[in-house]
Motif scaffolding. Sequence first.
Motif, short mmCIF file in Angstrom:
data_model
loop_
_atom_site.label_atom_id
_atom_site.label_comp_id
_atom_site.label_asym_id
_atom_site.label_seq_id
_atom_site.Cartn_x
_atom_site.Cartn_y
_atom_site.Cartn_z
N LYS A 21 0.83 -1.21 0.00
CA LYS A 21 0.00 0.00 0.00
C LYS A 21 0.87 1.26 0.00
N ILE A 22 1.93 1.24 0.78
CA ILE A 22 2.85 2.39 0.82
C ILE A 22 3.54 2.55 -0.53
N ILE A 23 4.05 1.45 -1.07
CA ILE A 23 4.78 1.49 -2.33
C ILE A 23 3.88 1.90 -3.49
N ASP A 24 2.64 1.44 -3.49
CA ASP A 24 1.70 1.79 -4.56
C ASP A 24 1.44 3.29 -4.64
N GLY A 25 1.71 4.01 -3.55
CA GLY A 25 1.54 5.46 -3.54
C GLY A 25 2.68 6.21 -4.21
N GLU A 26 3.72 5.51 -4.58
CA GLU A 26 4.88 6.11 -5.24
C GLU A 26 4.83 5.83 -6.74
N PRO A 27 4.79 6.83 -7.57
CA PRO A 27 4.68 6.58 -9.01
C PRO A 27 5.91 5.92 -9.64
N THR A 28 7.07 5.99 -8.99
CA THR A 28 8.29 5.41 -9.56
C THR A 28 8.58 4.01 -9.03
N LEU A 29 7.67 3.47 -8.21
CA LEU A 29 7.86 2.13 -7.65
C LEU A 29 6.67 1.25 -7.99
N LYS A 30 6.95 -0.04 -8.23
CA LYS A 30 5.88 -0.99 -8.56
C LYS A 30 6.19 -2.35 -7.94
N VAL A 31 5.25 -2.88 -7.17
CA VAL A 31 5.39 -4.23 -6.62
C VAL A 31 5.02 -5.21 -7.72
N VAL A 32 5.99 -6.05 -8.11
CA VAL A 32 5.76 -7.01 -9.19
C VAL A 32 5.52 -8.42 -8.65
N GLY A 33 5.62 -8.58 -7.34
CA GLY A 33 5.37 -9.88 -6.74
C GLY A 33 5.54 -9.85 -5.24
N ASP A 34 4.84 -10.74 -4.57
CA ASP A 34 5.03 -10.90 -3.12
C ASP A 34 4.95 -12.38 -2.79
N VAL A 35 5.81 -12.79 -1.87
CA VAL A 35 5.92 -14.21 -1.53
C VAL A 35 5.94 -14.40 -0.02
N ASN A 36 5.67 -15.64 0.38
CA ASN A 36 5.53 -15.99 1.78
C ASN A 36 6.83 -16.49 2.43
N ASP A 37 7.76 -17.01 1.63
CA ASP A 37 8.99 -17.55 2.20
C ASP A 37 10.13 -17.51 1.18
N GLY A 38 11.30 -17.92 1.61
CA GLY A 38 12.48 -17.87 0.77
C GLY A 38 12.41 -18.77 -0.44
N LEU A 39 11.78 -19.94 -0.31
CA LEU A 39 11.66 -20.84 -1.45
C LEU A 39 10.75 -20.25 -2.53
N GLU A 40 9.67 -19.62 -2.11
CA GLU A 40 8.78 -18.96 -3.07
C GLU A 40 9.52 -17.81 -3.75
N LEU A 41 10.36 -17.11 -3.00
CA LEU A 41 11.14 -16.02 -3.57
C LEU A 41 12.03 -16.52 -4.69
N LEU A 42 12.76 -17.59 -4.45
CA LEU A 42 13.66 -18.12 -5.46
C LEU A 42 12.89 -18.60 -6.69
N SER A 43 11.73 -19.18 -6.48
CA SER A 43 10.89 -19.62 -7.59
C SER A 43 10.44 -18.41 -8.43
N LEU A 44 10.05 -17.35 -7.77
CA LEU A 44 9.61 -16.14 -8.47
C LEU A 44 10.78 -15.50 -9.23
N LEU A 45 11.95 -15.51 -8.64
CA LEU A 45 13.11 -14.87 -9.27
C LEU A 45 13.56 -15.60 -10.53
N LYS A 46 13.13 -16.84 -10.71
CA LYS A 46 13.43 -17.55 -11.95
C LYS A 46 12.60 -17.01 -13.10
N LYS A 47 11.50 -16.30 -12.77
CA LYS A 47 10.60 -15.73 -13.78
C LYS A 47 10.85 -14.25 -14.01
N CYS A 48 11.25 -13.53 -12.98
CA CYS A 48 11.49 -12.09 -13.11
C CYS A 48 12.65 -11.68 -12.20
#
Length: 75
Positions: A21-48
């Motif tokens: 919500k805080i980041i969405d208020g900034e026009p130069t920042l964009k949340v492209v993903g959110d994850v629950n743990d480190g394994l999900e993070l690594l899986s997401l990073l293989k895509k972006c």
Amino acid sequence: MSVRNIVLADDHVLIRRGLKKIIDGEPTLKVVGDVNDGLELLSLLKKCCPDLILLDISMPNLRGIEAIQEAKKLC
């Protein structure tokens, strides 16, 4: 201005929602993903590969400290 892509990694949904919500208020920042743990993070990073990762250092399955070391290898 270029937009900076961000991934949020935290096992607490309320923290991720609040940060988004805080980041969405900034026009130069964009949340492209959110994850629950480190394994999900690594899986997401293989895509972006975001410009910035905000992560909790104590998450289940793979802690943030270990996850960031692996993330550096992927991105």
